[in-house]
Each structure stands twice: as structure tokens, then as C-alpha cells.
Enzyme design. Sequence first.
Site, PDB file in Angstrom:
ATOM      1  N   ASN A 200      -2.520  -1.259  13.478  1.00 53.42           N
ATOM      2  CA  ASN A 200      -3.842  -0.941  13.531  1.00 53.42           C
ATOM      3  C   ASN A 200      -4.417   0.188  14.255  1.00 53.42           C
ATOM      4  O   ASN A 200      -5.166   0.958  13.819  1.00 53.42           O
ATOM      5  CB  ASN A 200      -4.625  -2.240  14.118  1.00 53.42           C
ATOM      6  CG  ASN A 200      -4.618  -3.403  13.316  1.00 53.42           C
ATOM      7  OD1 ASN A 200      -4.090  -3.400  12.422  1.00 53.42           O
ATOM      8  ND2 ASN A 200      -5.190  -4.598  13.869  1.00 53.42           N
TER       9      ASN A 200
ATOM     10  N   TYR B 257     -10.169  -5.443  12.970  1.00 55.06           N
ATOM     11  CA  TYR B 257      -9.327  -5.105  11.698  1.00 55.06           C
ATOM     12  C   TYR B 257      -9.355  -6.285  10.852  1.00 55.06           C
ATOM     13  O   TYR B 257      -9.156  -7.387  11.225  1.00 55.06           O
ATOM     14  CB  TYR B 257      -8.034  -4.666  12.086  1.00 55.06           C
ATOM     15  CG  TYR B 257      -7.299  -4.323  10.757  1.00 55.06           C
ATOM     16  CD1 TYR B 257      -7.249  -3.055  10.209  1.00 55.06           C
ATOM     17  CD2 TYR B 257      -6.477  -5.175  10.413  1.00 55.06           C
ATOM     18  CE1 TYR B 257      -6.441  -2.560   9.229  1.00 55.06           C
ATOM     19  CE2 TYR B 257      -5.697  -5.026   9.143  1.00 55.06           C
ATOM     20  CZ  TYR B 257      -5.728  -3.714   8.551  1.00 55.06           C
ATOM     21  OH  TYR B 257      -5.132  -3.246   7.260  1.00 55.06           O
TER      22      TYR B 257
ATOM     23  N   THR C  94     -38.418  26.917 -12.464  1.00 55.06           N
ATOM     24  CA  THR C  94     -38.950  25.600 -11.977  1.00 55.06           C
ATOM     25  C   THR C  94     -39.007  24.653 -13.251  1.00 55.06           C
ATOM     26  O   THR C  94     -39.613  25.013 -14.222  1.00 55.06           O
ATOM     27  CB  THR C  94     -40.000  25.758 -11.103  1.00 55.06           C
ATOM     28  OG1 THR C  94     -41.145  26.061 -11.889  1.00 55.06           O
ATOM     29  CG2 THR C  94     -39.815  26.743 -10.051  1.00 55.06           C
ATOM     30  N   HIS C  95     -38.848  23.306 -13.148  1.00 55.96           N
ATOM     31  CA  HIS C  95     -39.096  22.512 -14.324  1.00 55.96           C
ATOM     32  C   HIS C  95     -38.531  22.884 -15.629  1.00 55.96           C
ATOM     33  O   HIS C  95     -38.790  22.466 -16.660  1.00 55.96           O
ATOM     34  CB  HIS C  95     -40.626  22.255 -14.470  1.00 55.96           C
ATOM     35  CG  HIS C  95     -41.348  21.993 -13.299  1.00 55.96           C
ATOM     36  ND1 HIS C  95     -41.928  20.810 -12.940  1.00 55.96           N
ATOM     37  CD2 HIS C  95     -42.015  22.902 -12.424  1.00 55.96           C
ATOM     38  CE1 HIS C  95     -42.488  20.863 -11.817  1.00 55.96           C
ATOM     39  NE2 HIS C  95     -42.820  22.072 -11.429  1.00 55.96           N
TER      40      HIS C  95
ATOM     41  N   ASN D 154     -16.298  25.279 -26.091  1.00 55.40           N
ATOM     42  CA  ASN D 154     -17.115  24.308 -25.095  1.00 55.40           C
ATOM     43  C   ASN D 154     -16.928  24.388 -23.815  1.00 55.40           C
ATOM     44  O   ASN D 154     -15.807  24.771 -23.345  1.00 55.40           O
ATOM     45  CB  ASN D 154     -16.815  22.869 -25.438  1.00 55.40           C
ATOM     46  CG  ASN D 154     -17.255  22.626 -26.851  1.00 55.40           C
ATOM     47  OD1 ASN D 154     -18.220  23.001 -27.332  1.00 55.40           O
ATOM     48  ND2 ASN D 154     -16.517  21.768 -27.618  1.00 55.40           N
TER      49      ASN D 154
ATOM     50  N   GLU E 191     -18.326  20.526 -17.614  1.00 53.60           N
ATOM     51  CA  GLU E 191     -18.830  19.271 -18.024  1.00 53.60           C
ATOM     52  C   GLU E 191     -18.039  18.465 -17.142  1.00 53.60           C
ATOM     53  O   GLU E 191     -18.526  17.216 -16.588  1.00 53.60           O
ATOM     54  CB  GLU E 191     -18.636  18.930 -19.471  1.00 53.60           C
ATOM     55  CG  GLU E 191     -19.552  19.875 -20.275  1.00 53.60           C
ATOM     56  CD  GLU E 191     -19.442  19.837 -21.560  1.00 53.60           C
ATOM     57  OE1 GLU E 191     -19.476  18.663 -22.411  1.00 53.60           O
ATOM     58  OE2 GLU E 191     -18.626  20.728 -22.191  1.00 53.60           O
TER      59      GLU E 191
ATOM     60  N   LYS F  99      -8.095   3.613   1.658  1.00 56.03           N
ATOM     61  CA  LYS F  99      -7.329   5.137   1.574  1.00 56.03           C
ATOM     62  C   LYS F  99      -7.330   5.346   0.079  1.00 56.03           C
ATOM     63  O   LYS F  99      -7.646   6.571  -0.003  1.00 56.03           O
ATOM     64  CB  LYS F  99      -5.984   4.572   2.010  1.00 56.03           C
ATOM     65  CG  LYS F  99      -5.889   4.954   3.633  1.00 56.03           C
ATOM     66  CD  LYS F  99      -4.689   4.199   3.987  1.00 56.03           C
ATOM     67  CE  LYS F  99      -4.337   2.983   4.322  1.00 56.03           C
ATOM     68  NZ  LYS F  99      -5.384   2.279   5.129  1.00 56.03           N
TER      69      LYS F  99
ATOM     70  N   LYS G   9     -16.700  26.434 -32.384  1.00 58.50           N
ATOM     71  CA  LYS G   9     -17.176  25.967 -30.802  1.00 58.50           C
ATOM     72  C   LYS G   9     -16.297  26.497 -29.827  1.00 58.50           C
ATOM     73  O   LYS G   9     -14.944  26.834 -29.995  1.00 58.50           O
ATOM     74  CB  LYS G   9     -16.984  24.631 -31.035  1.00 58.50           C
ATOM     75  CG  LYS G   9     -18.294  23.795 -31.822  1.00 58.50           C
ATOM     76  CD  LYS G   9     -19.548  24.060 -31.347  1.00 58.50           C
ATOM     77  CE  LYS G   9     -20.017  23.272 -29.990  1.00 58.50           C
ATOM     78  NZ  LYS G   9     -20.029  21.888 -30.318  1.00 58.50           N
TER      79      LYS G   9
ATOM     80  N   SER H 296     -13.475  23.082 -30.342  1.00 59.71           N
ATOM     81  CA  SER H 296     -13.643  21.951 -30.806  1.00 59.71           C
ATOM     82  C   SER H 296     -12.443  21.395 -31.767  1.00 59.71           C
ATOM     83  O   SER H 296     -12.009  22.426 -32.419  1.00 59.71           O
ATOM     84  CB  SER H 296     -14.915  21.760 -31.547  1.00 59.71           C
ATOM     85  OG  SER H 296     -14.848  20.475 -32.524  1.00 59.71           O
TER      86      SER H 296
ATOM     87  N   SER I 282       1.028  -1.265  -0.065  1.00 59.47           N
ATOM     88  CA  SER I 282      -0.056   0.043  -0.088  1.00 59.47           C
ATOM     89  C   SER I 282       1.107   1.301  -0.176  1.00 59.47           C
ATOM     90  O   SER I 282       0.352   2.517  -0.027  1.00 59.47           O
ATOM     91  CB  SER I 282      -0.840   0.199   1.194  1.00 59.47           C
ATOM     92  OG  SER I 282      -0.243   0.142   2.503  1.00 59.47           O
TER      93      SER I 282
HETATM   94  N1  ARG Z   1      -1.323  -0.811   5.587  1.00 60.05           N
HETATM   95  C1  ARG Z   1      -2.281  -1.387   6.474  1.00 60.05           C
HETATM   96  C2  ARG Z   1      -3.825  -0.620   6.269  1.00 60.05           C
HETATM   97  O1  ARG Z   1      -3.762   0.336   5.736  1.00 60.05           O
HETATM   98  C3  ARG Z   1      -1.751  -0.767   7.829  1.00 60.05           C
HETATM   99  C4  ARG Z   1      -2.475  -1.671   8.832  1.00 60.05           C
HETATM  100  C5  ARG Z   1      -1.983  -3.178   8.726  1.00 60.05           C
HETATM  101  N2  ARG Z   1      -2.422  -3.942   9.918  1.00 60.05           N
HETATM  102  C6  ARG Z   1      -2.022  -5.290   9.864  1.00 60.05           C
HETATM  103  N3  ARG Z   1      -2.231  -6.044  10.984  1.00 60.05           N
HETATM  104  N4  ARG Z   1      -1.726  -5.696   8.823  1.00 60.05           N
HETATM  105  O2  ARG Z   1      -4.673  -1.233   6.675  1.00 60.05           O
END
Ligand code: ARG
Length: 446
Positions: free
Chosen positions: A93, A306, A138-139, A274, A279, A314, A272, A266, A7
Site C-alpha cells: 500500500n 486502501y 466571436t460567435h 482531410n 480531428e 492506474k 479530398k 479519402s 495488474s
Molecule cells: N496492485 C495493487 C494496486 O495497484 C498494489 C497494492 C495492493 N495492496 C494490497 N493490499 N492488495 O493497488
Amino acid sequence: MLKFSESVSFDRRLAPFDIAGSKAHSAMLAHVGLITPGERNAIHAGLDAILAQIKGGRFAWDEKLEDVHMNIERALTRRVPAAAKLPTARSRNDQVATDMRLFFKYACAALGVRVLGVQRALLGVADANRGVVMPGYTHLQRAQPVCASHHLLAWIEMLERDRTRLSEVAGKANVCPLGSGAIAGTTLPIDREFAARMLGFVDRRGRPRVTQNSMDAVADRDLFIEFALACALLGVHFSRIAEDLILWTSSEFRFVSLPDAFSTGSSLMPQKKNPDACELLRGKSARLQGNLHTLLTLVKGLPMTYNRDLQEDKPPVFDSFDQASMCADVLEGTVRGMSFNRGRCADAASDPALLATDLADYLVSRGVPFREAHHAVGAVVALAESRGCAIPDLTNAEVNRVHPRFGKGWASVFDLDRALSMRKGTGMPGPAQVARQLARWKKTLG
Ligand code: ARG
């Protein structure tokens, strides 16, 4: 598996929060005597050096170490032997839960400032175009005339709720999970309040705020969802504003023109221009809603506490923050450069039929019950249509044949300035009220 489970490619942005958390944690360990002051100082110096490396782009991130936490821990251990004591009474955790709470406090404030930028831009345009009158819809049918500033002030109201929502999320983030450990706290004599205080998890009177259940603290992802919701709803608001602007710039409306810097041509049609920025604002709102949905689904079937699934929490959060921030900046620029076409707005608002309700109000002021007045004005509208003329072009006799209470004064209703100036109550679109609201917002938004 390495590629699959790492991660650090996305959670490395937590480094400043992770380091702040580790400094507080080691300070607490020294405070309760689990490490010496010398060890704490060495850990702090090491963490500072690592942060400087990271900020300077000189830190060697390693996917094999999985996440931001292990990368920093390994780098610290290489520099400082005492770093082997840093994980005392702490798990990744409660560590990641703490990092993310620090992130949410930062992100809510940062995004709030950007939304404020949009509001200020809108206020500037609303102030500079006080005299512009346009139809309100409205509408998507022309309904009643309003000051254009009133329409822009409606958007400011909407965005104010977003700012409030963001600060509420920040308020909920302001509780420290450190000390929850992996799930069941620790047997060691730690001081949770000390660490919380050091990280700024305190109430208005400076008293520390810590989570009250170690299992909930490491399993809870409500903030992620609430932050994503705040971003998704902000995105919906941006999208609605963008949609109005797209309509207003079309050849059919031509109420406003948008700045070239936020429009594109365009590749095929030379004539054009745009409204791509708007958008994309509409499009990005889909993405922000998707992130919210991802998080809701991620959490729904998880057993306490956990589970590694939670690592997937994330990317949607960071994406919502990044995209919502960009949306705010682009909308601010678009708004700052927009200009109203006064003449086109006035033409569209000049249709006397937009004051049909005022004509009914006129009858009411002469003692006619509203339903009966509504009916009579409906008949007058139909009569004008069948004659192929505007309502004020009908004769007194014709109108009074529909209802005798029309009398002689009925045609004065069709003075647009008068109609607007009569709408002076709180929240109404007349110029006096709009001036009051502009003054109020200038105070609020600074
Ligand atoms: N990279 C992990 C996460 O974002 C951190 C927590 C990991 N905890 C574990 N017991 N493997 O969730």
C-alpha cells in the site's frame, strides 16, 4: 480470478520506480540496523540486475504473481536470500503510493517538455507570419481584425497554463508516503526522512518531505485525479486549437494549409485532403475527459483506507499520459508544417465593417458618449447595407446626416494598417505589441 485480479499487464511500467523505491527502503533498513550493509548491497545488486533484465526485455513477467511489486520481489528472492527482509516495515500500500508519486514527478516533467515543443512550434509560425492579418471571431462571426500571430500567441498562453498546472501537480507529488505501511505505520524504528531524501522527495533546501498521516497516505488518490485533470484540460486546449485549424483549412476559409504528413486522403473522393490529425486531437480530448471521470467515480464511495478498487486507478492515468503525450507530438508536427494563405486572410480581414467599432471609438475621441456613438455607427452600417455599398463608400453628407460629429475625418478610420497599429497596449493585437510578445516568449520558451 487470476485474469480478473492481475495488474502486472499494465503496472509493469512502474518497475523503474518500484526498484528505486526498494533500493531506498533497503538502504534505510541498513541505516537503522534492521539489515546489514552486506544484505543491503546484495539487495541493491539484485535489483540492478533485475532492472537490466526488464530493460532488455528478458524479464519473465508472471500474471500469477498479480502485480509489478510481487513479480520483482519474487525474482529478487530467487537471487538474493536477504530479499526476504525487504518487505520489513513496508506494505504494497505505501509501496504503490510511492511508486506512483515517483511516476507523477516523471510524467509531469516529460509531458511538460512535449507541451513546450508545441509552444515552440507555434512561436516559430507566429514569428514567420508577422505580417499576416486575419479576422478575429466571436460567435464564429467576423469581429475585428487581428494579426494572425496574435491568435497563435493566444494558444501559447493557453498551453503555458497547462505547463504550470503540470508542474504544480509534480510539486504536490513531491512528498514521500514510505513508512505508512499498510495503514498504521510500523512498530520498527525506521527513518522515514532517510528514505525520502534518497528518493528525491525533498524541498528546495534539500529537506525531506514525508506524508503526515499514514491512513491518508495509503488512501489518497488526489494526485491521480489532478494529473488526469491536467491532461484533460490540456486535451481540451488541444481540441480547441484543432477546431480552429479544421475551420481554417476548410474550403470556406482556406486561411491555412496543413502538412500532408498530418492529413489523409479519402478512400473514395480523390480530391479530398482531410485534417485527420486535428480531428483525432478533438476526439482524444473526449477520452482524456473520460479518464478523469473514471478516477473521480472510482474514489468517491471508498471507505478509508486502501481498497482493491484502487488498482483500477492506474490504467486511466497511464492512458492519459500516453495519449496526451502523443497529442502534443502530433500537434507540434502539424503546426510546424502549416502555412498561412496570406491573400485569403487579407481578403477576409478587408471588410470595412470589421472596423465599425473603430468608427465608434473615433466618435468617442470627438466627445460623443460611447452608447450614442455605437448607435450612430449602427445606423451608418444599416445605411451602407441599404445602399448596397461598403461603409467608406458613403458620402460625407450621408454620414453627417446620421451624426454631425462624424465630420470629415471619419473615412480615415478604415485604413487597416492604421487600425492595427493603434492597438498597441499590452495584450493587444497590433504589430508593435505582437513583436513585444514574440520577444517575451522567445525568452521564456528558450
Ligand atoms: N496492485 C495493487 C494496486 O495497484 C498494489 C497494492 C495492493 N495492496 C494490497 N493490499 N492488495 O493497488
